[in-house]
Write an enzyme that holds these catalytic residues in place. Structure first.
Site, PDB file in Angstrom:
ATOM      1  N   HIS A 208     -38.220 -29.103 115.788  1.00  0.00           N
ATOM      2  CA  HIS A 208     -39.106 -29.236 114.628  1.00  0.00           C
ATOM      3  C   HIS A 208     -39.606 -27.826 114.294  1.00  0.00           C
ATOM      4  CE1 HIS A 208     -39.321 -33.659 114.066  1.00  0.00           C
ATOM      5  NE2 HIS A 208     -38.793 -33.616 115.267  1.00  0.00           N
ATOM      6  N   CYS A 239     -42.517 -37.101 113.858  1.00  0.00           N
ATOM      7  CA  CYS A 239     -42.769 -38.352 114.558  1.00  0.00           C
ATOM      8  C   CYS A 239     -44.176 -38.824 114.218  1.00  0.00           C
ATOM      9  CB  CYS A 239     -42.612 -38.130 116.058  1.00  0.00           C
ATOM     10  SG  CYS A 239     -43.046 -39.588 117.014  1.00  0.00           S
ATOM     11  N   ASN A 248     -38.225 -31.377 110.681  1.00  0.00           N
ATOM     12  CA  ASN A 248     -37.172 -30.750 111.483  1.00  0.00           C
ATOM     13  C   ASN A 248     -36.686 -29.493 110.775  1.00  0.00           C
ATOM     14  OD1 ASN A 248     -35.997 -32.989 113.576  1.00  0.00           O
ATOM     15  ND2 ASN A 248     -36.833 -33.945 111.752  1.00  0.00           N
TER      16      ASN A 248
HETATM   17  P1  HMG Z   1     -45.110 -53.028 121.858  1.00  0.00           P
HETATM   18  O1  HMG Z   1     -46.153 -53.491 120.914  1.00  0.00           O
HETATM   19  O2  HMG Z   1     -45.517 -52.612 123.232  1.00  0.00           O
HETATM   20  O3  HMG Z   1     -43.917 -54.081 121.919  1.00  0.00           O
HETATM   21  O4  HMG Z   1     -44.361 -51.816 121.158  1.00  0.00           O
HETATM   22  P2  HMG Z   1     -43.775 -55.431 122.752  1.00  0.00           P
HETATM   23  O5  HMG Z   1     -42.587 -55.288 123.641  1.00  0.00           O
HETATM   24  O6  HMG Z   1     -45.077 -55.824 123.368  1.00  0.00           O
HETATM   25  O7  HMG Z   1     -43.434 -56.455 121.585  1.00  0.00           O
HETATM   26  C1  HMG Z   1     -44.365 -56.684 120.545  1.00  0.00           C
HETATM   27  C2  HMG Z   1     -43.642 -57.199 119.315  1.00  0.00           C
HETATM   28  O8  HMG Z   1     -42.710 -56.209 118.845  1.00  0.00           O
HETATM   29  C3  HMG Z   1     -42.810 -58.438 119.583  1.00  0.00           C
HETATM   30  O9  HMG Z   1     -42.774 -59.177 118.391  1.00  0.00           O
HETATM   31  C4  HMG Z   1     -41.441 -57.899 119.834  1.00  0.00           C
HETATM   32  O10 HMG Z   1     -40.418 -58.826 119.575  1.00  0.00           O
HETATM   33  C5  HMG Z   1     -41.384 -56.761 118.833  1.00  0.00           C
HETATM   34  P3  HMG Z   1     -43.800 -60.412 118.116  1.00  0.00           P
HETATM   35  O11 HMG Z   1     -43.557 -61.349 119.265  1.00  0.00           O
HETATM   36  O12 HMG Z   1     -45.197 -59.835 118.159  1.00  0.00           O
HETATM   37  O13 HMG Z   1     -43.382 -60.913 116.763  1.00  0.00           O
HETATM   38  N1  HMG Z   1     -40.430 -55.703 119.215  1.00  0.00           N
HETATM   39  C6  HMG Z   1     -39.510 -55.189 118.397  1.00  0.00           C
HETATM   40  N2  HMG Z   1     -39.219 -55.415 117.098  1.00  0.00           N
HETATM   41  C7  HMG Z   1     -38.199 -54.713 116.555  1.00  0.00           C
HETATM   42  N3  HMG Z   1     -37.483 -53.777 117.243  1.00  0.00           N
HETATM   43  C8  HMG Z   1     -37.770 -53.528 118.527  1.00  0.00           C
HETATM   44  C9  HMG Z   1     -38.812 -54.245 119.144  1.00  0.00           C
HETATM   45  N4  HMG Z   1     -39.333 -54.214 120.389  1.00  0.00           N
HETATM   46  C10 HMG Z   1     -40.311 -55.112 120.423  1.00  0.00           C
HETATM   47  N5  HMG Z   1     -37.045 -52.609 119.176  1.00  0.00           N
HETATM   48  C11 HMG Z   1     -42.307 -50.632 120.761  1.00  0.00           C
HETATM   49  C12 HMG Z   1     -43.269 -51.164 121.810  1.00  0.00           C
HETATM   50  C13 HMG Z   1     -41.307 -49.754 121.501  1.00  0.00           C
HETATM   51  C14 HMG Z   1     -41.596 -51.796 120.096  1.00  0.00           C
HETATM   52  C15 HMG Z   1     -43.105 -49.825 119.713  1.00  0.00           C
HETATM   53  O14 HMG Z   1     -43.934 -48.930 120.374  1.00  0.00           O
HETATM   54  C16 HMG Z   1     -42.217 -49.073 118.766  1.00  0.00           C
HETATM   55  O15 HMG Z   1     -41.495 -49.646 117.972  1.00  0.00           O
HETATM   56  N6  HMG Z   1     -42.261 -47.740 118.808  1.00  0.00           N
HETATM   57  C17 HMG Z   1     -41.379 -46.902 117.981  1.00  0.00           C
HETATM   58  C18 HMG Z   1     -41.911 -45.542 117.867  1.00  0.00           C
HETATM   59  C19 HMG Z   1     -40.993 -44.680 117.022  1.00  0.00           C
HETATM   60  O16 HMG Z   1     -40.105 -45.159 116.339  1.00  0.00           O
HETATM   61  N7  HMG Z   1     -41.207 -43.357 117.087  1.00  0.00           N
HETATM   62  C20 HMG Z   1     -40.397 -42.420 116.332  1.00  0.00           C
HETATM   63  C21 HMG Z   1     -39.032 -42.214 116.918  1.00  0.00           C
HETATM   64  S1  HMG Z   1     -39.011 -41.099 118.310  1.00  0.00           S
HETATM   65  C22 HMG Z   1     -39.019 -39.536 117.571  1.00  0.00           C
HETATM   66  O17 HMG Z   1     -39.176 -39.395 116.384  1.00  0.00           O
HETATM   67  C23 HMG Z   1     -38.741 -38.354 118.466  1.00  0.00           C
HETATM   68  C24 HMG Z   1     -37.336 -37.752 118.262  1.00  0.00           C
HETATM   69  O18 HMG Z   1     -37.119 -37.353 116.929  1.00  0.00           O
HETATM   70  C25 HMG Z   1     -37.183 -36.522 119.181  1.00  0.00           C
HETATM   71  C26 HMG Z   1     -38.376 -35.583 119.054  1.00  0.00           C
HETATM   72  O19 HMG Z   1     -38.522 -34.941 117.990  1.00  0.00           O
HETATM   73  O20 HMG Z   1     -39.143 -35.567 120.015  1.00  0.00           O
HETATM   74  C27 HMG Z   1     -36.246 -38.759 118.656  1.00  0.00           C
HETATM   75 MG    MG Z   2     -37.773 -35.488 116.046  1.00  0.00          MG
END
Ligand code: HMG
Ligand code: MG
Length: 300
Positions: A208, A239, A248
């Protein structure tokens, strides 16, 4: 003299990292047009979208449609933080999956609501299944230099996390400066160490550009033997759970630098600039179009 590779692979992350934090809703058709334009520019590896909770990241709620409707060109990654995400990705037809875990425990809690160790432990059986299904696995290592909550990250902690992922079967590691705080010396040291410690895995650098050092970090990483870089057209990105981080490093800037050094990427910088024009009207972030102006109406 500098040590430079003859070829570099660009992994375009604009449709995913570039749009995940966008405040304005971006229509699926506009995302698809952006992806199409990037493919037209010669991009062969791209992060398309993320299968994450739509409550956490509303901008990625159309992940299934994006995977199903985008043209199949080269290697296309989708992000998945957990078993559910991986399962949804496979159902949508993905062949390459990117998981993401932070070296910093605090960041990882904010990002995916689990500790770093809990996340890895939960991913271990997911990896085993994905490997059996022949899925290519990319492991994104966040906060590999600095964490917005914990500060400086020790190299040995990054190496340990990377080794664990490789032992689990990761095909690629994308090692990230999530908040754009690294300097070229730190970039060189980390990537040189990772190259020595893990010579057999594909290693990619993800910078980034918060402090405008990403280009210098890329040049330093080239010296360390890195020849794969995540970049985002228009410099979009960030993020949602890493406060203070900006976009980025811009694909057009990186390709332009590599072109001028005689390093082949297979990517047409002018067409990347055109892809930036495709998405620019649909995002709220101002995009630096200096590179576009340079190529517009010019034979450069
Ligand atoms: P949580 O609330 O702990 O999830 O979130 P949970 O397991 O307790 O489940 C809660 C609800 O979410 C449930 O649904 C699950 O089914 C659903 P409900 O029963 O309430 O209807 N759920 C999902 N739905 C869709 N897709 C899924 C999923 N998993 C559970 N995969 C969770 C935990 C991981 C889901 C949440 O924290 C999350 O989605 N986080 C995403 C964060 C994100 O996208 N961050 C950006 C990407 S990383 C980044 O940018 C860094 C990178 O670029 C490198 C860098 O620069 O460092 C890669
Ligand atoms: Mg990133």
């Amino acid at each position: 003299m500098f040590i430079l590779p003859n070829n570099v692979t660009i992994i375009e992350v604009g449709p995913r990292d570039g749009l995940q934090n966008e405040k304005k809703h971006v229509e699926e058709s506009d995302k698809l047009a952006f992806i199409d334009a990037l493919q037209g520019a010669g991009i062969q590896e791209m992060e398309l979208t993320s299968f994450v909770s739509p409550k956490w990241v509303p901008q990625m709620a159309d992940a299934k449609m994006i995977v199903e409707k985008s043209k199949k060109v080269g290697r296309q990654f989708v992000l998945a933080p957990n078993e559910k995400g991986a399962q949804l990705a496979i159902e949508a037809g993905a062949h390459s999956i990117a998981v993401f875990v932070g070296v910093s425990n605090t960041f990882n809690m904010k990002n995916i609501n689990r500790s770093t160790d809990e996340s890895i432990d939960a991913l271990e059986p997911v990896f085993a299944k994905l490997k059996m299904d022949g899925i290519f696995i990319r492991a994104c290592i966040s906060t590999a230099f600095y964490c917005p909550y914990e500060g400086k990250i020790e190299i040995q902690n990054v190496v340990a996390l990377c080794k664990r992922f490789v032992a689990m079967g990761a095909d690629e590691l994308s090692v990230a400066d999530t908040i754009g705080m690294a300097n070229p010396r730190e970039s060189y040291e980390l990537f040189k160490t990772l190259k020595e410690e893990l010579p057999d895995v594909l290693l990619t650098a993800h910078f980034h550009d918060t402090r405008k050092m990403a280009m210098a970090n890329i040049f330093a990483s080239l010296q360390a033997g890195i020849d794969r870089f995540d970049t985002s057209a228009g410099g979009l990105g960030g993020c949602p759970f890493a406060p203070g981080a900006t976009g980025n490093v811009a694909t057009e800037d990186v390709v332009n630098m590599l072109d001028s050094l005689g390093i082949k990427t297979g990517v047409d910088v002018k067409k990347v600039c055109e892809a930036v024009q495709v998405i620019a009207p649909h995002v709220s972030r101002p995009i630096d179009t200096a590179m576009y102006s340079l190529f517009e109406n010019s034979q450069l």
